[in-house]
Design a protein around this motif. Structure first.
Motif, PDB file in Angstrom:
ATOM      1  N   TYR A 167      50.742  11.352  32.866  1.00 32.03           N
ATOM      2  CA  TYR A 167      50.898  10.857  31.493  1.00 32.03           C
ATOM      3  C   TYR A 167      51.568   9.484  31.502  1.00 32.03           C
ATOM      4  O   TYR A 167      51.134   8.567  30.807  1.00 32.03           O
ATOM      5  CB  TYR A 167      51.733  11.849  30.680  1.00 32.03           C
ATOM      6  CG  TYR A 167      51.832  11.492  29.210  1.00 32.03           C
ATOM      7  CD1 TYR A 167      50.978  12.074  28.280  1.00 32.03           C
ATOM      8  CD2 TYR A 167      52.770  10.579  28.745  1.00 32.03           C
ATOM      9  CE1 TYR A 167      51.047  11.749  26.933  1.00 32.03           C
ATOM     10  CE2 TYR A 167      52.851  10.243  27.403  1.00 32.03           C
ATOM     11  CZ  TYR A 167      51.991  10.832  26.504  1.00 32.03           C
ATOM     12  OH  TYR A 167      52.062  10.499  25.171  1.00 32.03           O
ATOM     13  N   SER A 364      46.435  12.150  24.637  1.00 29.82           N
ATOM     14  CA  SER A 364      47.783  11.720  25.036  1.00 29.82           C
ATOM     15  C   SER A 364      48.290  10.590  24.146  1.00 29.82           C
ATOM     16  O   SER A 364      49.459  10.579  23.727  1.00 29.82           O
ATOM     17  CB  SER A 364      47.776  11.270  26.498  1.00 29.82           C
ATOM     18  OG  SER A 364      47.442  12.339  27.357  1.00 29.82           O
ATOM     19  N   ILE A 383      46.923  18.471  24.859  1.00 27.99           N
ATOM     20  CA  ILE A 383      47.237  17.606  26.005  1.00 27.99           C
ATOM     21  C   ILE A 383      47.270  18.435  27.287  1.00 27.99           C
ATOM     22  O   ILE A 383      46.684  18.058  28.311  1.00 27.99           O
ATOM     23  CB  ILE A 383      48.593  16.879  25.800  1.00 27.99           C
ATOM     24  CG1 ILE A 383      48.497  15.875  24.653  1.00 27.99           C
ATOM     25  CG2 ILE A 383      49.022  16.162  27.090  1.00 27.99           C
ATOM     26  CD1 ILE A 383      49.829  15.226  24.293  1.00 27.99           C
ATOM     27  N   TYR A 387      44.555  18.236  30.276  1.00 26.99           N
ATOM     28  CA  TYR A 387      45.116  17.868  31.591  1.00 26.99           C
ATOM     29  C   TYR A 387      44.686  18.869  32.660  1.00 26.99           C
ATOM     30  O   TYR A 387      44.245  18.474  33.751  1.00 26.99           O
ATOM     31  CB  TYR A 387      46.638  17.799  31.503  1.00 26.99           C
ATOM     32  CG  TYR A 387      47.336  17.939  32.833  1.00 26.99           C
ATOM     33  CD1 TYR A 387      47.361  16.887  33.745  1.00 26.99           C
ATOM     34  CD2 TYR A 387      47.938  19.150  33.198  1.00 26.99           C
ATOM     35  CE1 TYR A 387      47.982  17.027  34.981  1.00 26.99           C
ATOM     36  CE2 TYR A 387      48.558  19.299  34.423  1.00 26.99           C
ATOM     37  CZ  TYR A 387      48.584  18.237  35.318  1.00 26.99           C
ATOM     38  OH  TYR A 387      49.185  18.370  36.538  1.00 26.99           O
TER      39      TYR A 387
END
Length: 451
Positions: A167, A364, A383, A387
């Motif tokens: 991130y 994000s 998120i 991911y």
């Protein structure tokens, strides 16, 4: 030749002289070349003369050409991460090569270090200095950077360490947090560009913010002004890289064109970004991120449109495939020169992993925006899910053999770029002329038939 292209060539020629020739000879040849080009050019003489001269002066006074620093007391501006310091400036000047030093017992961050250089070593084409430290002064990060980091930490407070690292890389530009194993995986499957902030990320931000402000009753000009202010705040609040700086400048040019009702083209925007970036830091021309970023956009601006125009099909999947293959083929000499690698099946990961990674990056960014009003928790589950899908995808792709073939450690020849860029420019010029000829022939035939 357009004045922007002429100035770009002059600046490139000046830097090649400074890097390849003794300083005084390089200055003499550069000044002589600028004078001759100014004399024989028919228009815009003032720009062709003044801008390159100013660039030459800035380069001479801001690049550190010293080769004998051992025993000297210097002040280093550096960014420290895990006791390894990336040197940004030596005595207020930019080093000609990527340079490091090791400092123990200090937290990660920015520092001014004063000390005496004891030793110098060259490893993997980078310079490593050993230092006797006299004084250490921490540099405080700007308010926007601290603000974005705090918001990111607040958003990711319940996430695992690897998610935080990725991130930070794709949203804040902090790719130093990525470990070598993860970087090697991204490099092997051919999606390293996804982890480096660039035009894709700036364009994504513009799309997201534009979607939000489109819900308000604003004129087009006011919307573009808000977009310009937003990407500027974002740029000032994250870690810069040559590719990000290029993308930001091109984004600013595009938005200013909309605000001032001026037409902007991708090729000219690229050249302006090239000139401004090198004014900002002339040593960027040695940076691999800078090289790959500008060459890739050059291919997208000049080469791909010509190849696309030759395709008779309107199939979007085919066009996406040709787009990826075009970039891979024309970047092959660069990856061979720098890394000694050939991407064989990289187009697979670009067709699969990049769209999935793009979804993760998009969510994000939205999460960071919402965290400003303490609503980041709304999209945090998305998120995390995006991911996990992204990581699972790259782990599967990493098991496929021959995604990237390693031949050697690269040649890293500066002279290679002179020949390569020359061939690329000639090819773009030749293909453009050929395209114009085909277009003229079609127009002639249509006119002839009509008559």
């Amino acid at each position: 030749m357009n004045v922007i292209y002429m100035i770009s060539l002059e600046i490139t020629f000046i830097l090649l002289n400074l890097y390849l020739l003794p300083k005084n000879i390089a200055i003499f040849i550069s000044v002589l070349t600028i004078i001759l080009l100014t004399i024989f050019n028919n228009k815009n003489k003032i720009f062709i003369a003044i801008i390159p001269i100013l660039f030459l002066i800035r380069s001479v006074y801001t690049i550190d050409f010293s080769n004998h620093l051992i025993g000297n007391t210097v002040t280093l501006n550096m960014q420290l991460y895990k006791e390894k310091g990336l040197i940004k400036e030596i005595n207020g000047k930019f080093p000609t090569s990527i340079s490091y030093t090791y400092i123990t017992n200090l937290q990660n961050g920015l520092y001014n270090i004063t000390g005496t250089i004891k030793n110098k070593a060259i490893k993997y084409n980078n310079t490593y200095y050993t230092l006797d430290i006299d004084n250490i002064k921490e540099i405080q990060e700007n308010t926007l950077k601290l603000y974005f980091k705090n918001k990111a930490n607040s958003l990711l407070k319940n996430s695992n360490f690897q998610l935080k690292k990725i991130y930070y890389a794709v949203v804040l530009g902090e790719n130093q947090y990525l470990n070598k194993q993860l970087k090697d995986i991204f490099s092997y499957i051919g999606i390293s560009h996804l982890m480096a902030l660039s035009g894709f990320h700036i364009g994504l931000i513009i799309l997201i913010v534009n979607f939000i402000i489109s819900k308000f009753s604003l004129t087009k000009r006011k919307k573009n002004i808000l977009l310009l202010l937003f990407i500027t705040c974002y740029y000032m609040g994250i870690t810069h890289s040559p590719s990000l700086t290029r993308a930001y400048i091109m984004g600013v040019i595009y938005l200013l064109g909309n605000i001032l009702y001026e037409n902007t083209t991708l090729p000219k925007s690229l050249c302006i970004a090239y000139i401004i970036s090198l004014f900002f830091n002339p040593t960027y021309i040695q940076n691999i991120s800078f090289k790959l970023s500008y060459i890739a956009v050059f291919i997208i601006s000049y080469i791909y449109p010509i190849i696309k125009s030759m395709l008779n099909s309107k199939n979007k999947i085919l066009h996406s495939f040709i787009f990826i293959i075009t970039i891979q083929i024309f970047l092959l000499p660069v990856t061979l020169n720098e890394f000694g690698t050939i991407q064989i099946l990289g187009f697979i990961s670009n067709l699969i992993a990049v769209p999935i990674g793009s979804i993760f990056i998009t969510i994000s960014f939205i999460g960071l925006l919402l965290e400003n009003i303490y609503l980041g928790f709304v999209v945090y589950p998305l998120i995390k899910i995006s991911y996990l899908i992204f990581i699972k995808t790259i782990n599967i792709l990493n098991k496929i053999p021959l995604m990237t073939l390693k031949i050697n450690n690269g040649f890293k020849s500066s002279l290679f770029y002179i020949l390569y860029i020359g061939i690329l420019c000639f090819l773009a010029f030749y293909m453009e002329r050929k395209k114009e000829k085909i277009t003229h022939e079609k127009i002639y035939k249509r006119t002839h038939i009509h008559q």
